[in-house]
Design a protein around this motif. Structure first.
Motif, PDB file in Angstrom:
ATOM      1  N   MET A   1       7.003  -6.068   3.892  1.00 44.12           N
ATOM      2  CA  MET A   1       6.286  -6.167   2.626  1.00 44.12           C
ATOM      3  C   MET A   1       7.129  -5.610   1.486  1.00 44.12           C
ATOM      4  SD  MET A   1       2.629  -4.489   1.662  1.00 44.12           S
ATOM      5  CE  MET A   1       3.197  -3.093   2.642  1.00 44.12           C
ATOM      6  N   ILE A   3       7.258  -4.132  -2.118  1.00 49.95           N
ATOM      7  CA  ILE A   3       6.477  -3.548  -3.209  1.00 49.95           C
ATOM      8  C   ILE A   3       7.469  -3.283  -4.327  1.00 49.95           C
ATOM      9  CG2 ILE A   3       5.055  -1.620  -3.910  1.00 49.95           C
ATOM     10  CD1 ILE A   3       3.593  -2.071  -1.629  1.00 49.95           C
ATOM     11  N   GLY A  16      -5.131  -0.113  -3.318  1.00 48.86           N
ATOM     12  CA  GLY A  16      -4.638  -0.650  -2.045  1.00 48.86           C
ATOM     13  C   GLY A  16      -3.597   0.277  -1.429  1.00 48.86           C
ATOM     14  N   LEU A  17      -2.691   0.738  -2.272  1.00 49.68           N
ATOM     15  CA  LEU A  17      -1.685   1.706  -1.822  1.00 49.68           C
ATOM     16  C   LEU A  17      -2.361   2.988  -1.344  1.00 49.68           C
ATOM     17  CD1 LEU A  17       1.376   1.865  -4.267  1.00 49.68           C
ATOM     18  CD2 LEU A  17       1.432   1.402  -1.816  1.00 49.68           C
ATOM     19  N   ALA A  19      -5.281   3.247   0.012  1.00 49.51           N
ATOM     20  CA  ALA A  19      -5.928   2.976   1.310  1.00 49.51           C
ATOM     21  C   ALA A  19      -4.890   2.966   2.435  1.00 49.51           C
ATOM     22  CB  ALA A  19      -6.674   1.647   1.246  1.00 49.51           C
ATOM     23  N   LEU A  20      -3.754   2.329   2.173  1.00 48.68           N
ATOM     24  CA  LEU A  20      -2.662   2.351   3.154  1.00 48.68           C
ATOM     25  C   LEU A  20      -2.137   3.784   3.298  1.00 48.68           C
ATOM     26  CD1 LEU A  20      -0.612   0.925   5.003  1.00 48.68           C
ATOM     27  CD2 LEU A  20       0.760   0.399   2.961  1.00 48.68           C
ATOM     28  N   THR A  23      -3.955   6.203   5.690  1.00 50.54           N
ATOM     29  CA  THR A  23      -3.600   6.114   7.117  1.00 50.54           C
ATOM     30  C   THR A  23      -2.214   6.742   7.343  1.00 50.54           C
ATOM     31  OG1 THR A  23      -2.530   3.909   7.055  1.00 50.54           O
ATOM     32  CG2 THR A  23      -4.923   3.953   7.288  1.00 50.54           C
ATOM     33  N   TYR A  24      -1.340   6.585   6.382  1.00 47.35           N
ATOM     34  CA  TYR A  24       0.014   7.162   6.466  1.00 47.35           C
ATOM     35  C   TYR A  24      -0.041   8.689   6.487  1.00 47.35           C
ATOM     36  CZ  TYR A  24       4.662   8.496   4.606  1.00 47.35           C
ATOM     37  OH  TYR A  24       5.881   9.085   4.395  1.00 47.35           O
ATOM     38  N   ASN A  26      -2.531  10.708   7.220  1.00 46.75           N
ATOM     39  CA  ASN A  26      -3.149  11.249   8.442  1.00 46.75           C
ATOM     40  C   ASN A  26      -2.189  11.186   9.623  1.00 46.75           C
ATOM     41  OD1 ASN A  26      -5.613  11.933   7.276  1.00 46.75           O
ATOM     42  ND2 ASN A  26      -6.410   9.853   7.525  1.00 46.75           N
ATOM     43  N   PHE A  27      -1.447  10.099   9.712  1.00 47.59           N
ATOM     44  CA  PHE A  27      -0.476   9.962  10.799  1.00 47.59           C
ATOM     45  C   PHE A  27       0.644  11.002  10.656  1.00 47.59           C
ATOM     46  CE2 PHE A  27       3.422   7.518  12.305  1.00 47.59           C
ATOM     47  CZ  PHE A  27       3.278   7.916  13.625  1.00 47.59           C
TER      48      PHE A  27
ATOM     49  N   THR B  23      -4.376   7.962  14.859  1.00 51.45           N
ATOM     50  CA  THR B  23      -3.809   7.918  13.499  1.00 51.45           C
ATOM     51  C   THR B  23      -2.634   6.935  13.444  1.00 51.45           C
ATOM     52  OG1 THR B  23      -2.199   9.750  13.749  1.00 51.45           O
ATOM     53  CG2 THR B  23      -4.449  10.357  13.177  1.00 51.45           C
ATOM     54  N   TYR B  24      -1.887   6.862  14.533  1.00 52.29           N
ATOM     55  CA  TYR B  24      -0.745   5.937  14.620  1.00 52.29           C
ATOM     56  C   TYR B  24      -1.207   4.481  14.551  1.00 52.29           C
ATOM     57  CZ  TYR B  24       3.042   3.406  17.075  1.00 52.29           C
ATOM     58  OH  TYR B  24       4.013   2.507  17.457  1.00 52.29           O
ATOM     59  N   ASN B  26      -4.034   3.200  13.456  1.00 57.59           N
ATOM     60  CA  ASN B  26      -4.600   2.835  12.151  1.00 57.59           C
ATOM     61  C   ASN B  26      -3.508   2.600  11.109  1.00 57.59           C
ATOM     62  OD1 ASN B  26      -7.309   2.873  12.941  1.00 57.59           O
ATOM     63  ND2 ASN B  26      -7.431   5.094  12.669  1.00 57.59           N
ATOM     64  N   PHE B  27      -2.492   3.442  11.156  1.00 55.59           N
ATOM     65  CA  PHE B  27      -1.381   3.290  10.211  1.00 55.59           C
ATOM     66  C   PHE B  27      -0.619   1.986  10.492  1.00 55.59           C
ATOM     67  CE2 PHE B  27       3.212   4.530   9.313  1.00 55.59           C
ATOM     68  CZ  PHE B  27       3.152   4.170   7.977  1.00 55.59           C
ATOM     69  N   SER B  30      -2.649  -1.043   9.579  1.00 58.37           N
ATOM     70  CA  SER B  30      -2.732  -1.154   8.113  1.00 58.37           C
ATOM     71  C   SER B  30      -1.436  -1.731   7.541  1.00 58.37           C
ATOM     72  CB  SER B  30      -3.026   0.215   7.486  1.00 58.37           C
ATOM     73  OG  SER B  30      -4.287   0.684   7.924  1.00 58.37           O
ATOM     74  N   LEU B  31      -0.306  -1.317   8.101  1.00 56.22           N
ATOM     75  CA  LEU B  31       0.982  -1.881   7.675  1.00 56.22           C
ATOM     76  C   LEU B  31       1.047  -3.376   7.959  1.00 56.22           C
ATOM     77  CD1 LEU B  31       3.650   0.712   8.892  1.00 56.22           C
ATOM     78  CD2 LEU B  31       3.131   0.093   6.520  1.00 56.22           C
ATOM     79  N   SER B  34      -1.275  -5.268   5.676  1.00 59.74           N
ATOM     80  CA  SER B  34      -0.655  -5.300   4.347  1.00 59.74           C
ATOM     81  C   SER B  34       0.434  -6.362   4.297  1.00 59.74           C
ATOM     82  CB  SER B  34      -0.028  -3.939   4.017  1.00 59.74           C
ATOM     83  OG  SER B  34      -1.012  -2.930   4.022  1.00 59.74           O
ATOM     84  N   LYS B  35       1.198  -6.432   5.391  1.00 61.40           N
ATOM     85  CA  LYS B  35       2.318  -7.379   5.455  1.00 61.40           C
ATOM     86  C   LYS B  35       1.815  -8.825   5.486  1.00 61.40           C
ATOM     87  CE  LYS B  35       6.330  -8.487   8.311  1.00 61.40           C
ATOM     88  NZ  LYS B  35       6.992  -8.280   9.603  1.00 61.40           N
ATOM     89  N   PRO B  40      -0.851  -4.063  -0.239  1.00 63.64           N
ATOM     90  CA  PRO B  40      -1.240  -2.885   0.540  1.00 63.64           C
ATOM     91  C   PRO B  40      -2.744  -2.827   0.851  1.00 63.64           C
ATOM     92  CG  PRO B  40       0.129  -2.256  -1.345  1.00 63.64           C
ATOM     93  CD  PRO B  40      -0.212  -3.693  -1.520  1.00 63.64           C
ATOM     94  N   GLN B  41      -3.035  -2.476   2.089  1.00 61.40           N
ATOM     95  CA  GLN B  41      -4.412  -2.388   2.597  1.00 61.40           C
ATOM     96  C   GLN B  41      -4.499  -1.197   3.548  1.00 61.40           C
ATOM     97  OE1 GLN B  41      -6.597  -5.362   2.515  1.00 61.40           O
ATOM     98  NE2 GLN B  41      -5.076  -6.284   1.159  1.00 61.40           N
ATOM     99  N   GLY B  42      -5.667  -0.620   3.670  1.00 61.59           N
ATOM    100  CA  GLY B  42      -5.900   0.376   4.721  1.00 61.59           C
ATOM    101  C   GLY B  42      -6.986  -0.141   5.643  1.00 61.59           C
ATOM    102  N   GLU B  43      -6.876   0.133   6.926  1.00 60.79           N
ATOM    103  CA  GLU B  43      -7.882  -0.364   7.872  1.00 60.79           C
ATOM    104  C   GLU B  43      -7.998   0.598   9.051  1.00 60.79           C
ATOM    105  OE1 GLU B  43     -10.727  -2.182   8.537  1.00 60.79           O
ATOM    106  OE2 GLU B  43      -9.653  -3.862   7.617  1.00 60.79           O
ATOM    107  N   LEU B  91       8.956   1.672  14.953  1.00 60.32           N
ATOM    108  CA  LEU B  91       7.844   1.283  14.093  1.00 60.32           C
ATOM    109  C   LEU B  91       8.060  -0.144  13.568  1.00 60.32           C
ATOM    110  CD1 LEU B  91       5.328   2.791  13.129  1.00 60.32           C
ATOM    111  CD2 LEU B  91       6.589   3.528  11.128  1.00 60.32           C
TER     112      LEU B  91
END
Lengths: 134, 134
Positions: A1, A3, A16-17, A19-20, A23-24, A26-27, B23-24, B26-27, B30-31, B34-35, B40-43, B91
């Motif tokens: 992606m 950006i 959006g960033l 939200a992503l 997760t980043y 927390n990880f 956490t891994y 989800n990150f 989300s990546l 987003s891609k 960018p999205q979080g999920e 990753l």
């Protein structure tokens, strides 16, 4: 992606960033906590920790007045994941920068742990700020 | 952090690894999202998605009978983050493997999205299984 490079102002208002970035963060923090304690752990970073770190870092002034802790922590999450996505900092570096500020022996209470986390994220934000265009 | 090599059996029953793995996953997802979507999205990945992928991958047999979806998804999270921590997969590779299985045009409903995610995590687990000692 891809950006595209944005100003700090644009980055920290991108939901959006954020939200992503949630997760980043927390990880990354879970990796750091696992490293300092010496065994795998998962953790959700409190919004108040990131909001406090933002204020300490001098980046608070990029945002409008009267924002909630939640909005301030969104800004931190957006900024941190943006720096990683754009290779201003690697995952290894982030883990190493945060770990250098955290002592596991100060994890006696949850409050103590969050104090350590505020200190660590403040330090990371100051380093990150130096790498971004304002 | 050093995590000594363990058998698949030991890995998937490690609750600390599962917590870090949560956490891994989800990150990473989300990546990927987003891609494929292009912004960018979080999920948060549903436990049922990972449990379904585990069954499809042939790894279900490593676990006792009568486990909940939550326990099955813990096993997946532990396994995936273990593979990354031990550099069996990077990753970038994980994001690329998952993205190759997901078409954004199939994201018309949330249910469709989760079907795509099950397919992608199944494929990742099969690849991961091949790299782990049983």
């Amino acid at each position: 992606m891809n950006i595209r490079k944005k100003s700090i102002n644009e980055i920290i208002q991108d939901k959006g960033l954020a939200a992503l970035g949630d997760t980043y963060v927390n990880f990354v923090y879970s990796l750091v906590k696992s490293k300092v304690i010496g065994k795998p752990q998962g953790e959700r970073v409190r919004g108040k920790v990131l909001a406090e770190a933002l204020k300490n870092s001098g980046l608070r002034s990029y945002l409008p007045n009267r924002l909630s802790s939640h909005e301030l922590s969104d800004a931190v999450e957006a900024l941190l994941v943006y720096s990683w996505l754009n290779k201003l900092v690697s995952l290894d570096e982030v883990v190493s920068i945060l770990s250098s500020q955290i002592k596991a022996e100060n994890f006696s209470t949850k409050e103590q742990e969050w104090k350590e986390a505020v200190k660590a994220f403040t330090f990371l934000l100051i380093k990150t700020k130096g790498k971004l265009k304002s």
